[in-house]
Design an enzyme around this catalytic site. Structure first.
Site, PDB file in Angstrom:
ATOM      1  N   ASP A 290      -2.633 -10.638  -2.017  1.00 54.84           N
ATOM      2  CA  ASP A 290      -3.200 -10.163  -0.756  1.00 54.84           C
ATOM      3  C   ASP A 290      -4.689  -9.861  -0.953  1.00 54.84           C
ATOM      4  OD1 ASP A 290      -2.065  -8.823   2.015  1.00 54.84           O
ATOM      5  OD2 ASP A 290      -3.841  -7.778   1.262  1.00 54.84           O
TER       6      ASP A 290
ATOM      7  N   ASP B  16      -4.380 -13.024   4.126  1.00 56.35           N
ATOM      8  CA  ASP B  16      -5.663 -12.537   4.652  1.00 56.35           C
ATOM      9  C   ASP B  16      -6.834 -12.957   3.759  1.00 56.35           C
ATOM     10  OD1 ASP B  16      -4.586 -10.840   2.755  1.00 56.35           O
ATOM     11  OD2 ASP B  16      -4.714  -9.033   3.987  1.00 56.35           O
TER      12      ASP B  16
ATOM     13  N   HIS C 193       0.818  -1.226   0.000  1.00 56.40           N
ATOM     14  CA  HIS C 193       0.000   0.000   0.000  1.00 56.40           C
ATOM     15  C   HIS C 193       0.848   1.272   0.000  1.00 56.40           C
ATOM     16  CE1 HIS C 193      -3.560  -2.350   0.564  1.00 56.40           C
ATOM     17  NE2 HIS C 193      -3.167  -2.829   1.726  1.00 56.40           N
TER      18      HIS C 193
ATOM     19  N   HIS D 299      -6.235  -7.368  -0.069  1.00 61.20           N
ATOM     20  CA  HIS D 299      -6.412  -5.942  -0.372  1.00 61.20           C
ATOM     21  C   HIS D 299      -5.650  -5.549  -1.628  1.00 61.20           C
ATOM     22  CE1 HIS D 299      -6.752  -6.466   4.078  1.00 61.20           C
ATOM     23  NE2 HIS D 299      -7.819  -5.702   3.903  1.00 61.20           N
TER      24      HIS D 299
END
Ligand code: OKP
Ligand code: ZN
Length: 314
Positions: free
Chosen positions: A162, A251, A128, A164
């Site tokens: 991931d 995740d 990120h 996200h």
């Protein structure tokens, strides 16, 4: 195969994050890596301590602005360097994030020397982090720094698994056709980072069609995930890169506390096997994954699948 971690990663230990106006216990904690090391060692994988910081400011500043690097170093918590409230800078943050970038880059360099598979077991995660902002528990973009380095030798595909969307990594290579970014993630309308990760983001200029986002609905299980993974792998095959970097988040597991997909622990073996069929020098970079009870076993399964595929192909 090489697996390395930073023995001092625990110096960065966020206690709380500010979520919906409340302080809640932080999930990106040192035990994540500690638990994974135990499972990997028990499964017979050669987990080794990385040597200390050797990354140069020059290498780091190819991806992050000097002003931003200084801000992290000076423990600046000023808003201009952040895009959320989940990503605190403490005393140990700079060094831990720096060593994470260093370990990852060291392993990337091993690929150029002929290593087939390397795993950077690092935290904090990186995907990120943008040129001059931290966010989503990320400070320095480990995968992007390594991709930037490897791209000097040959084309690089980044496969971001991931849960996200890796907004930072996407942004770095958005206008380039020598680094392909492919990401499978939860629908950004419902999950962090909310503003990026949509299908329509395909790249600009030279980079047009070298960015592929595959957002999936919450509740996606093994069937939906496998279809998405096949699509991602086909795009990477067509790109025909020299190197593969996997931004590896756990995740996506069904028991992840902040996730939303329904992948069971055993599925990660198939995931690894399918990816092994690309037959590329591969750098795995640890990103998220927050259920301490399952991330170690899921990671072992992933490596089992990857290495089984490699062995079969000789
Ligand atoms: C980092 B990585 C829940 C809100 C959490 C931030 C998610 C950052 C994920 N308290 N939002 O991609 O795993
Ligand atoms: Zn994540």
């Amino acid at each position: 195969m090489i697996i390395k971690y930073n023995p001092h990663h625990g110096l960065h230990h966020p206690k709380f994050e500010l979520f919906d106006g409340k302080l809640v216990p932080h999930v990106e904690i040192p035990q994540r890596i500690d638990y994974m090391i135990v499972e990997l060692l028990m499964a017979g994988y050669p987990v080794k301590e990385a040597s200390d910081n050797g990354i140069s400011l020059k290498e780091l500043s190819k991806v992050h602005s000097l002003e931003y690097i200084q801000a992290v170093r000076n423990q600046t918590n000023e808003k201009q360097y952040k895009f959320d409230t989940y990503t605190p800078v403490g005393k140990g943050t700079f060094n831990t994030a720096l060593v994470a970038a260093n370990v990852t880059l060291q392993l990337a360099k091993e690929l150029t020397k002929g290593e087939r598979l390397a795993y950077a077991l690092v935290r904090p995660p990186g995907h990120h982090a943008t040129n001059s902002q931290m966010g989503g528990y990320c400070y320095f973009n480990n995968a992007a720094i390594s991709a930037e380095h490897l791209s000097k030798t040959g084309k690089v595909a980044i496969l971001d698994l991931d849960l996200h969307h890796g907004n930072g990594t996407q942004e770095f290579f958005y206008d380039r056709d020598d680094v392909l970014y492919v990401s499978i993630h939860a629908d950004p309308k419902l999950k962090f980072p909310y503003t990026t990760g949509f299908k329509a983001e395909v790249g600009v200029g030279d980079g047009k069609s070298f960015n592929l986002n595959i957002p999936l609905p919450l509740g996606t299980g093994t069937n939906g995930y496998t279809l998405a993974l096949e699509q991602a792998l086909n795009r990477i095959r067509k790109f025909n890169p020299e190197y593969l970097i996997i931004s590896f988040g756990l995740d996506t597991h069904e028991l992840d506390p902040i996730g939303g997909f329904r992948l069971p622990t055993g599925y990660y073996e198939l995931m690894g096997f399918l990816i092994s069929q690309l037959d590329l020098p591969t750098l795995i970079v640890q990103e998220g994954g927050y259920n301490l009870e399952v991330i170690g076993k899921a990671s072992v399964n992933f490596l089992n699948g990857l290495t089984a595929g490699i062995t079969i192909r000789g």
